[in-house]
Design a protein around this motif. Structure first.
Motif, PDB file in Angstrom:
ATOM      1  N   PRO A 190      37.694  34.266  30.151  1.00 22.36           N
ATOM      2  CA  PRO A 190      37.119  34.122  31.491  1.00 22.36           C
ATOM      3  C   PRO A 190      35.611  34.419  31.556  1.00 22.36           C
ATOM      4  CG  PRO A 190      39.219  35.234  31.663  1.00 22.36           C
ATOM      5  CD  PRO A 190      38.881  35.138  30.198  1.00 22.36           C
ATOM      6  N   LEU A 191      35.046  34.935  30.482  1.00 27.73           N
ATOM      7  CA  LEU A 191      33.590  35.138  30.440  1.00 27.73           C
ATOM      8  C   LEU A 191      32.845  33.810  30.562  1.00 27.73           C
ATOM      9  CD1 LEU A 191      33.294  37.867  27.680  1.00 27.73           C
ATOM     10  CD2 LEU A 191      32.724  38.120  30.093  1.00 27.73           C
TER      11      LEU A 191
ATOM     12  N   GLY B 120      38.381  26.781  39.233  1.00 29.36           N
ATOM     13  CA  GLY B 120      39.547  26.467  38.412  1.00 29.36           C
ATOM     14  C   GLY B 120      40.018  27.659  37.591  1.00 29.36           C
ATOM     15  N   ILE B 121      39.073  28.395  37.023  1.00 26.28           N
ATOM     16  CA  ILE B 121      39.424  29.580  36.234  1.00 26.28           C
ATOM     17  C   ILE B 121      40.066  30.638  37.131  1.00 26.28           C
ATOM     18  CG2 ILE B 121      38.480  31.508  34.895  1.00 26.28           C
ATOM     19  CD1 ILE B 121      36.440  29.490  33.755  1.00 26.28           C
TER      20      ILE B 121
ATOM     21  N   SER C 113      37.222  38.145  38.389  1.00 24.33           N
ATOM     22  CA  SER C 113      38.043  37.507  37.366  1.00 24.33           C
ATOM     23  C   SER C 113      37.593  37.812  35.944  1.00 24.33           C
ATOM     24  CB  SER C 113      38.061  35.996  37.573  1.00 24.33           C
ATOM     25  OG  SER C 113      38.608  35.697  38.819  1.00 24.33           O
ATOM     26  N   TRP C 114      36.318  37.656  35.665  1.00 28.72           N
ATOM     27  CA  TRP C 114      35.866  37.878  34.290  1.00 28.72           C
ATOM     28  C   TRP C 114      35.861  39.370  33.952  1.00 28.72           C
ATOM     29  CZ3 TRP C 114      31.450  40.617  33.177  1.00 28.72           C
ATOM     30  CH2 TRP C 114      30.555  40.823  34.230  1.00 28.72           C
ATOM     31  N   ILE C 115      35.596  40.233  34.932  1.00 35.24           N
ATOM     32  CA  ILE C 115      35.636  41.683  34.683  1.00 35.24           C
ATOM     33  C   ILE C 115      37.081  42.099  34.402  1.00 35.24           C
ATOM     34  CG2 ILE C 115      35.223  43.959  35.690  1.00 35.24           C
ATOM     35  CD1 ILE C 115      33.003  42.603  37.381  1.00 35.24           C
ATOM     36  N   TRP C 116      38.011  41.585  35.212  1.00 30.11           N
ATOM     37  CA  TRP C 116      39.430  41.862  35.008  1.00 30.11           C
ATOM     38  C   TRP C 116      39.857  41.394  33.620  1.00 30.11           C
ATOM     39  CZ3 TRP C 116      43.264  38.425  33.866  1.00 30.11           C
ATOM     40  CH2 TRP C 116      44.580  38.904  33.936  1.00 30.11           C
TER      41      TRP C 116
ATOM     42  N   LEU D 129      43.804  32.035  36.618  1.00 29.27           N
ATOM     43  CA  LEU D 129      44.059  33.462  36.416  1.00 29.27           C
ATOM     44  C   LEU D 129      44.956  34.025  37.517  1.00 29.27           C
ATOM     45  CD1 LEU D 129      40.609  34.773  35.176  1.00 29.27           C
ATOM     46  CD2 LEU D 129      42.711  34.539  33.855  1.00 29.27           C
ATOM     47  N   GLY D 130      44.821  33.491  38.718  1.00 31.20           N
ATOM     48  CA  GLY D 130      45.702  33.923  39.796  1.00 31.20           C
ATOM     49  C   GLY D 130      47.150  33.566  39.528  1.00 31.20           C
ATOM     50  N   LEU D 131      47.364  32.422  38.882  1.00 30.10           N
ATOM     51  CA  LEU D 131      48.720  31.971  38.587  1.00 30.10           C
ATOM     52  C   LEU D 131      49.292  32.586  37.312  1.00 30.10           C
ATOM     53  CD1 LEU D 131      48.299  28.175  39.440  1.00 30.10           C
ATOM     54  CD2 LEU D 131      49.476  29.922  40.801  1.00 30.10           C
TER      55      LEU D 131
END
Length: 92
Positions: free
Chosen positions: A15-16, A34-35, A3-6, A39-41
């Motif tokens: 997201p970091l 939660g993050i 997530s944070w890399i994306w 991010l998925g949504l």
């Protein structure tokens, strides 16, 4: 989790926070979860806004996001496999 890399690769830097969340017992896991769910949504919407600002066309954007999805799924299944392998080795 990617997530944070994306997020960084798509110009979305908040997201970091997930990196810092990992140092907070219990609450950090919930924060990261939660993050990831958010991010998925909403992640592709946010990434598309950033991509439009850079002048990226729809085809290129969808292709790039498809590659991210493929890498994410492969890593997910690799982690599941390694986890199962670890349980099997532990039980032997």
């Amino acid at each position: 989790s990617l997530s944070w890399i994306w997020g960084v690769c798509n110009g979305i830097y908040w997201p970091l926070i997930m990196i810092a969340c990992n140092f907070i017992p219990y609450i950090g896991v919930l924060c990261s979860l939660g993050i990831c769910i958010y991010l998925g949504l909403k992640g592709n919407e946010m990434a598309w806004v950033k991509a439009k600002q850079k002048g990226t066309d729809v085809y290129s954007f969808e292709s790039t996001q498809g590659n991210w999805n493929t890498v994410g799924l492969v890593l997910f299944f690799v982690c599941i496999l390694l986890g199962a392998l670890g349980v099997i080795i532990f039980l032997l």
